[in-house]
Motif scaffolding. Structure first.
Motif, PDB file in Angstrom:
ATOM      1  N   ASN A  13      44.122  48.604  41.289  1.00  0.00           N
ATOM      2  CA  ASN A  13      44.693  49.511  40.308  1.00  0.00           C
ATOM      3  C   ASN A  13      45.701  50.462  40.956  1.00  0.00           C
ATOM      4  O   ASN A  13      45.415  51.071  41.987  1.00  0.00           O
ATOM      5  N   ASN A  14      46.880  50.574  40.363  1.00  0.00           N
ATOM      6  CA  ASN A  14      47.964  51.452  40.811  1.00  0.00           C
ATOM      7  C   ASN A  14      48.532  51.101  42.182  1.00  0.00           C
ATOM      8  O   ASN A  14      49.135  51.939  42.826  1.00  0.00           O
ATOM      9  N   ASP A  39      42.162  32.913  37.499  1.00  0.00           N
ATOM     10  CA  ASP A  39      41.077  33.286  36.587  1.00  0.00           C
ATOM     11  C   ASP A  39      39.699  33.072  37.210  1.00  0.00           C
ATOM     12  O   ASP A  39      38.756  32.694  36.543  1.00  0.00           O
ATOM     13  N   SER A  40      39.600  33.310  38.515  1.00  0.00           N
ATOM     14  CA  SER A  40      38.308  33.106  39.182  1.00  0.00           C
ATOM     15  C   SER A  40      37.609  34.442  39.386  1.00  0.00           C
ATOM     16  O   SER A  40      38.228  35.443  39.733  1.00  0.00           O
ATOM     17  N   GLY A  41      36.356  34.475  39.122  1.00  0.00           N
ATOM     18  CA  GLY A  41      35.552  35.661  39.374  1.00  0.00           C
ATOM     19  C   GLY A  41      35.572  36.663  38.237  1.00  0.00           C
ATOM     20  O   GLY A  41      36.423  36.634  37.358  1.00  0.00           O
ATOM     21  N   ILE A  42      34.617  37.553  38.305  1.00  0.00           N
ATOM     22  CA  ILE A  42      34.510  38.616  37.312  1.00  0.00           C
ATOM     23  C   ILE A  42      35.604  39.644  37.593  1.00  0.00           C
ATOM     24  O   ILE A  42      35.851  40.012  38.740  1.00  0.00           O
ATOM     25  N   GLY A  43      36.270  40.087  36.551  1.00  0.00           N
ATOM     26  CA  GLY A  43      37.319  41.082  36.712  1.00  0.00           C
ATOM     27  C   GLY A  43      38.575  40.543  37.367  1.00  0.00           C
ATOM     28  O   GLY A  43      39.264  41.249  38.077  1.00  0.00           O
ATOM     29  N   SER A  44      38.881  39.273  37.134  1.00  0.00           N
ATOM     30  CA  SER A  44      40.042  38.666  37.777  1.00  0.00           C
ATOM     31  C   SER A  44      41.358  38.978  37.072  1.00  0.00           C
ATOM     32  O   SER A  44      42.423  38.689  37.593  1.00  0.00           O
ATOM     33  N   ALA A  45      41.291  39.601  35.902  1.00  0.00           N
ATOM     34  CA  ALA A  45      42.514  39.973  35.187  1.00  0.00           C
ATOM     35  C   ALA A  45      43.229  41.089  35.940  1.00  0.00           C
ATOM     36  O   ALA A  45      42.607  41.919  36.595  1.00  0.00           O
ATOM     37  N   TRP A  46      44.546  41.100  35.859  1.00  0.00           N
ATOM     38  CA  TRP A  46      45.326  42.169  36.479  1.00  0.00           C
ATOM     39  C   TRP A  46      46.536  42.463  35.628  1.00  0.00           C
ATOM     40  O   TRP A  46      47.049  41.617  34.927  1.00  0.00           O
ATOM     41  N   TYR A  47      46.968  43.721  35.680  1.00  0.00           N
ATOM     42  CA  TYR A  47      48.082  44.191  34.873  1.00  0.00           C
ATOM     43  C   TYR A  47      49.368  44.069  35.680  1.00  0.00           C
ATOM     44  O   TYR A  47      49.457  44.536  36.806  1.00  0.00           O
TER      45      TYR A  47
END
Length: 79
Positions: A13-14, A39-47
Motif C-alpha cells: 500500500n502506497n 491472482d494467487s493467494g489471499i489478498g492478491s489484488a492490488w491497486y
C-alpha cells in the motif's frame, strides 16, 4: 534485453514499485501495455494508479488505470 525485477515486498500500500526493462533495439512507439495479476493467494489484488514508460532520457509516456487488478483477466492500458 535486460530485465530488473521488483525486489522485496512488491505492491505494498502506497508504495512506488519500479521494474526496469532495457532493450537496446528500437521497439518503436509504445501505444498500449497489457498487465494482469496471477491472482494467487489471499489478498492478491492490488491497486494500479498508473504506469510510466520512459524511453531514453527525455521521452516518457503515462498510462493511467486507477482501478484494482484483482483477477487473471488481462487489462489493456492505452494512451
Amino acid at each position: 534485453m535486460t530485465f530488473s525485477l521488483i525486489t522485496g515486498n512488491a505492491f505494498k500500500n502506497n508504495d512506488l514499485d519500479i521494474a526496469e526493462i532495457r532493450n537496446h533495439a528500437n521497439i518503436g512507439q509504445i501505444e498500449k501495455i497489457e498487465i494482469k495479476s496471477d491472482d494467487s493467494g489471499i489478498g492478491s489484488a492490488w491497486y494500479l494508479s498508473n504506469i510510466i514508460v520512459k524511453v531514453g532520457f527525455n521521452d516518457a509516456k503515462t498510462f493511467y488505470y486507477n482501478d484494482w487488478i484483482k483477477d487473471e483477466k488481462t487489462k489493456t492500458l492505452t494512451l
